[in-house]
Design an enzyme around this catalytic site. Structure first.
Site, PDB file in Angstrom:
ATOM      1  N   PHE A   9       0.821  -1.213   0.000  1.00  0.00           N
ATOM      2  CA  PHE A   9       0.000   0.000   0.000  1.00  0.00           C
ATOM      3  C   PHE A   9       0.853   1.261   0.000  1.00  0.00           C
ATOM      4  O   PHE A   9       1.793   1.392   0.803  1.00  0.00           O
ATOM      5  CB  PHE A   9      -0.882   0.064   1.259  1.00  0.00           C
ATOM      6  CG  PHE A   9      -2.129  -0.763   1.170  1.00  0.00           C
ATOM      7  CD1 PHE A   9      -3.290  -0.230   0.626  1.00  0.00           C
ATOM      8  CD2 PHE A   9      -2.144  -2.066   1.653  1.00  0.00           C
ATOM      9  CE1 PHE A   9      -4.451  -0.986   0.556  1.00  0.00           C
ATOM     10  CE2 PHE A   9      -3.309  -2.830   1.581  1.00  0.00           C
ATOM     11  CZ  PHE A   9      -4.462  -2.295   1.028  1.00  0.00           C
ATOM     12  N   ASP A  10       0.463   2.187  -0.848  1.00  0.00           N
ATOM     13  CA  ASP A  10       0.985   3.547  -0.754  1.00  0.00           C
ATOM     14  C   ASP A  10       0.313   4.185   0.468  1.00  0.00           C
ATOM     15  O   ASP A  10      -0.747   3.732   0.897  1.00  0.00           O
ATOM     16  CB  ASP A  10       0.614   4.288  -2.047  1.00  0.00           C
ATOM     17  CG  ASP A  10       0.835   5.773  -1.926  1.00  0.00           C
ATOM     18  OD1 ASP A  10       1.960   6.177  -1.566  1.00  0.00           O
ATOM     19  OD2 ASP A  10      -0.118   6.544  -2.180  1.00  0.00           O
ATOM     20  N   LEU A  11       0.914   5.221   1.023  1.00  0.00           N
ATOM     21  CA  LEU A  11       0.329   5.833   2.220  1.00  0.00           C
ATOM     22  C   LEU A  11      -0.469   7.112   1.909  1.00  0.00           C
ATOM     23  O   LEU A  11      -1.665   7.190   2.185  1.00  0.00           O
ATOM     24  CB  LEU A  11       1.436   6.134   3.242  1.00  0.00           C
ATOM     25  CG  LEU A  11       0.970   6.729   4.572  1.00  0.00           C
ATOM     26  CD1 LEU A  11       0.061   5.766   5.337  1.00  0.00           C
ATOM     27  CD2 LEU A  11       2.180   7.083   5.441  1.00  0.00           C
ATOM     28  N   THR A  14      -3.720   7.472  -0.333  1.00  0.00           N
ATOM     29  CA  THR A  14      -4.263   6.135  -0.548  1.00  0.00           C
ATOM     30  C   THR A  14      -4.912   5.705   0.775  1.00  0.00           C
ATOM     31  O   THR A  14      -6.075   5.330   0.795  1.00  0.00           O
ATOM     32  CB  THR A  14      -3.169   5.148  -0.994  1.00  0.00           C
ATOM     33  OG1 THR A  14      -2.646   5.598  -2.249  1.00  0.00           O
ATOM     34  CG2 THR A  14      -3.729   3.741  -1.164  1.00  0.00           C
TER      35      THR A  14
END
Ligand SMILES: [Mg+2]
Length: 228
Positions: A9-11, A14
């Site tokens: 996951f991108d932070l 997102t």
């Protein structure tokens, strides 16, 4: 059987609402300095900051150059001189205190953390990102966190992804999916690294020519249909 095991996951934008964090931090910073934060100033800041991070993504400037010059450049545009580095340190402290999630993000990662190995893949400043992960309670849900600054590379560079893949136990490209809002960093990076990609395109933006994400979603909840 599930196709994916490693979810990357991108932070920013997102899982965490970076715009809200930025807004709060800018307001607190300017208030503290006794300088009125007008809409002009805010728009200008976003332009300067986005321009610098794009140059960083392209490998043209360092992360330090981004964070030490953005406020100096902002005030320069309004004919003032400030200590950009000091200003930025205060700003990042405020930034790290924001807890605003993208809608559905908290529920989603809590649910997925039981069934998948979750990793965070984020460009940015390590101290800020780690602080945000602690404050928001996200940290324990992830098996590992890869902040670009610690890797010596950044998304979308192949070197960044190699660094990450080397540190995921039993890593298999076929079982990996990256989920992110930035086409240029997350999707292009993931495609070059040879893994499946899920573009979180909340605002219906245009992608990049000749690149096709494996999936495209407009709400985070839609990810469940893809992976579960
Ligand atoms: Mg992002």
């Amino acid at each position: 059987m599930k196709k994916y095991q490693h979810l990357l996951f991108d932070l920013d934008d997102t899982l965490l609402d970076f715009g809200a964090a930025e807004d709060m931090a800018l307001h607190r910073l300017f208030e503290e300095q006794g300088i009125p934060l007008t809409e002009d100033v805010e728009v200008k800041y976003r332009q300067i900051n986005a321009g610098l991070w794009t140059r960083f993504e392209h490998g043209e400037i360092t992360r330090d150059e981004v964070i030490t010059t953005r406020f100096a450049k902002l005030f320069e545009a309004f004919g003032q001189e400030v200590d950009g580095e000091q200003f930025d340190e205060k700003y990042r402290n405020y930034l790290a205190e924001s807890k605003v999630f993208v809608p559905g993000a908290w529920e989603l990662v809590n649910q997925l953390a039981h069934k998948f190995d979750l990793y965070l893949v984020t460009n940015g400043v390590s101290t800020t990102q780690y602080k945000r992960l602690q404050i928001t309670g996200l940290a324990p849900l992830f098996k590992n966190v890869f902040v670009s600054e610690d890797t010596g590379y950044q998304k979308p560079m192949k070197g960044y992804f190699d660094y990450v893949f080397d540190r995921i136990p039993n890593f298999n490209t076929e079982a990996a999916l990256i989920i992110g809002d930035s086409f240029s960093a997350d999707i292009v990076g993931g495609i070059h690294a040879g893994i499946d990609t899920c573009w979180f395109n909340q605002q219906g933006k245009q992608g990049v020519e000749n690149y096709e994400p494996t999936y495209e979603i407009t709400e985070l909840q839609q990810l469940k249909k893809i992976v579960l």
